[in-house]
Design a protein around this motif. Structure first.
Motif, mmCIF file in Angstrom:
data_model
loop_
_atom_site.group_PDB
_atom_site.id
_atom_site.type_symbol
_atom_site.label_atom_id
_atom_site.label_comp_id
_atom_site.label_asym_id
_atom_site.label_seq_id
_atom_site.Cartn_x
_atom_site.Cartn_y
_atom_site.Cartn_z
ATOM 1 N N VAL A 26 0.947 -1.155 0.069
ATOM 2 C CA VAL A 26 0.045 0.037 0.077
ATOM 3 C C VAL A 26 0.893 1.209 -0.137
ATOM 4 O O VAL A 26 0.273 2.371 0.204
ATOM 5 N N SER A 27 2.077 1.068 -0.360
ATOM 6 C CA SER A 27 3.136 2.217 -0.143
ATOM 7 C C SER A 27 2.473 3.408 -1.257
ATOM 8 O O SER A 27 3.046 4.582 -0.749
ATOM 9 N N ASN A 66 -6.169 -10.665 7.926
ATOM 10 C CA ASN A 66 -5.604 -11.688 7.233
ATOM 11 C C ASN A 66 -4.499 -11.529 6.125
ATOM 12 O O ASN A 66 -4.798 -12.002 5.040
ATOM 13 N N VAL A 67 -3.357 -10.675 6.463
ATOM 14 C CA VAL A 67 -2.563 -10.317 5.390
ATOM 15 C C VAL A 67 -1.007 -10.870 5.943
ATOM 16 O O VAL A 67 -0.703 -10.857 7.354
ATOM 17 N N GLY A 68 -0.543 -11.560 5.230
ATOM 18 C CA GLY A 68 1.010 -12.079 5.430
ATOM 19 C C GLY A 68 1.850 -10.928 5.819
ATOM 20 O O GLY A 68 2.619 -10.896 6.881
ATOM 21 N N VAL A 69 2.050 -10.027 4.862
ATOM 22 C CA VAL A 69 2.913 -8.791 4.849
ATOM 23 C C VAL A 69 2.347 -7.615 4.330
ATOM 24 O O VAL A 69 1.882 -7.801 3.328
ATOM 25 N N ILE A 70 2.462 -6.404 4.980
ATOM 26 C CA ILE A 70 1.955 -5.140 4.489
ATOM 27 C C ILE A 70 3.218 -4.492 4.401
ATOM 28 O O ILE A 70 3.887 -4.310 5.136
ATOM 29 N N ILE A 71 3.278 -3.849 3.232
ATOM 30 C CA ILE A 71 4.391 -2.937 2.780
ATOM 31 C C ILE A 71 3.804 -1.522 2.778
ATOM 32 O O ILE A 71 2.699 -1.368 1.885
ATOM 33 N N GLU A 72 4.443 -0.723 3.694
ATOM 34 C CA GLU A 72 3.758 0.544 3.653
ATOM 35 C C GLU A 72 4.891 1.746 3.636
ATOM 36 O O GLU A 72 6.116 1.211 3.624
ATOM 37 N N SER A 73 4.220 2.931 3.378
ATOM 38 C CA SER A 73 5.435 3.963 3.367
ATOM 39 C C SER A 73 4.731 4.960 4.305
ATOM 40 O O SER A 73 3.742 4.921 5.225
ATOM 41 N N ILE A 127 -2.399 -9.403 11.103
ATOM 42 C CA ILE A 127 -1.439 -8.943 10.135
ATOM 43 C C ILE A 127 0.025 -9.750 10.514
ATOM 44 O O ILE A 127 0.450 -9.485 11.555
ATOM 45 N N GLY A 128 0.630 -10.669 9.643
ATOM 46 C CA GLY A 128 1.946 -11.192 10.089
ATOM 47 C C GLY A 128 3.114 -10.294 10.230
ATOM 48 O O GLY A 128 3.687 -10.406 11.239
ATOM 49 N N ALA A 129 3.365 -9.461 9.184
ATOM 50 C CA ALA A 129 4.365 -8.355 9.471
ATOM 51 C C ALA A 129 4.064 -7.314 8.722
ATOM 52 O O ALA A 129 3.383 -7.088 7.632
ATOM 53 N N THR A 130 4.830 -6.191 9.233
ATOM 54 C CA THR A 130 4.880 -4.751 8.507
ATOM 55 C C THR A 130 6.002 -4.336 8.174
ATOM 56 O O THR A 130 6.805 -4.399 8.970
ATOM 57 N N MET A 131 6.279 -3.768 6.879
ATOM 58 C CA MET A 131 7.551 -3.351 6.434
ATOM 59 C C MET A 131 7.278 -1.953 5.711
ATOM 60 O O MET A 131 6.323 -1.619 4.991
ATOM 61 N N LYS A 132 8.009 -0.957 6.378
ATOM 62 C CA LYS A 132 7.992 0.497 5.877
ATOM 63 C C LYS A 132 9.092 0.569 4.942
ATOM 64 O O LYS A 132 10.405 0.581 5.274
#
Length: 406
Positions: free
Chosen positions: A12-13, A28-35, A50-55
């Motif tokens: 969603v970045s 129910n999301v494995g990994v969310i990619i954010e900005s 949410i499994g993991a969040t990555m910015k």
């Protein structure tokens, strides 16, 4: 109002404000990619499971490599990548010893490993700094070749090696005679990361080749034993299943449940049992005790073992003493005779979900000697399901997608 659910990787970045305003829930999301910008735009969005969040910084462009199971990467693989990479691995990630720190640092932006990472010692630090490793990290010597799995060291195996090989094994089995001259020619050093299974009489010949031999976790098999059956999971033995063995030495990398109703001659089927833990009742223990390795932990329970690793419902009457081990979903029905339950259930170990009537929870709790899972009333579960059904249906914007970029 809309929701997004059941996505492997959700990026969603670069989401635009108009779309962000529509999304009320992400579930129910494995990994969310954010900005930083997307976090602000989605600040009121509910995020569930949410499994993991990555910015990511706004100006960074990356590619994703998603793998369920085993994945191996080497120098050629990384040099062939044109963009920064994020590895998402559910399983095992093996990094070959030809990958140097600078190449890995240049190509791998981040990584999430749910399972096992196997890499050289020199690479372990930078690999850990790149993300999250939810599991074991096995580090082998930098100039060694890593070989995965349970490997049997035989003359045939040695013949396929280059002279003076340096090898690392997760688990190594050496239970048959090998040509010593061939061993000297082919092997320079061996590193065993987890376990060595070795026949006593071969110890003097092999010990000098194994790094830090006396620090290695090992199973020593008595002299004269040659044929070993290796099983890499928990097993159960009963009057019927034991008959497939014939004077075997059984090595189980796990636990063994043994319950014998009749006076079975255990040694007719299994000469020696090596495992982590034997679980049995007093009667069975008397039958098998002379054939269990001395370093095996023994758990003696009362009655029979009732083991659930799937979906099980108990109802009616429990007529004999049982010990319950739940690793799945266990429903204790309204129609279960709880007087008989209280009388005949000796103890319970729970690693999953147990559901029982609200007014019977205290009886169940009294039986729990280990609870690493969840205990819930049937009424609470029904209310939760009703509340979920009564919620105003939202439009599902996206669902059941492996990778999605908004």
């Amino acid at each position: 109002m809309a929701r997004i659910e059941n996505i492997g990787v959700l990026d969603v970045s670069d989401i635009v404000p108009e779309l962000a305003q529509q999304i009320t829930e992400i579930a129910n999301v494995g990994v969310i990619i954010e900005s930083e910008e997307s976090q602000i735009l989605l600040k009121n969005c509910k995020k569930i499971n949410i499994g993991a969040t990555m910015k990511l910084p706004k100006d960074v462009k990356v590619k994703f490599i998603i793998q369920n199971g085993e994945m191996k990467i080497d120098k050629d693989f990384l040099e062939g990548l044109l963009d920064h990479i994020i590895f998402l691995v559910n399983g095992s990630l093996f990094v070959e010893n030809d990958v140097d720190v600078n190449l890995f640092d240049e190509k791998v932006y981040s990584m999430i490993v749910n399972g096992e990472l196997v890499c050289t010692k020199k690479l372990a630090g930078v690999a850990q700094s790149k993300g999250t490793i939810s599991g074991k990290i096995l580090k082998y010597n930098n100039d060694y070749k890593y070989i995965e799995g349970n490997v049997k060291l035989t003359n045939g195996f040695l013949k396929g090696l280059r002279p003076n090989s340096k090898l690392a094994f997760k688990q190594l089995e050496l239970v048959e005679d090998v040509d010593i001259k061939l061993l000297e020619e082919k092997i320079a050093n061996i590193q065993v990361l987890e376990k060595l299974i070795l026949v006593d009489e071969l110890e003097d010949n092999i010990a000098e080749y194994i790094d830090e031999y006396y620090a290695v976790s090992k199973i020593l098999i008595p002299d004269g034993v040659k044929d070993i059956r290796y099983i890499d999971d928990d097993i159960s033995l009963n009057d019927s299943s034991i008959k497939k063995y014939n004077h075997d030495v059984l090595y189980v990398d796990g636990d063994v449940d043994v319950f014998l109703d009749n006076d079975v001659m255990f040694s007719k089927y299994i000469d020696k049992l090596f495992c982590n833990t034997v679980i049995c009742n007093e009667k069975t223990y008397e039958i098998i005790k002379d054939n269990i390795s001395n370093d095996v932990e023994v758990k003696i329970i009362k009655g029979k073992l009732l083991k659930n690793s799937g979906n099980m419902t108990l109802t009616g009457e429990i007529e004999e003493e049982v010990t319950i081990r739940n690793m799945g979903k266990l429903i204790l029905d309204e129609k279960l005779d709880y007087d008989k339950f209280d009388m005949n259930v000796v103890s319970m170990s729970n690693y999953g979900l147990i559901l029982a009537p609200e007014n019977k929870l205290s009886i169940v709790k009294n039986k729990l000697v280990e609870n690493y899972g969840k205990l819930m009333s049937l009424e609470e579960k029904e209310i939760n399901e009703k509340n979920k059904a009564d919620q105003v249906d939202e439009e599902i914007l996206y669902a059941n997608v492996g990778e999605l970029k908004l």
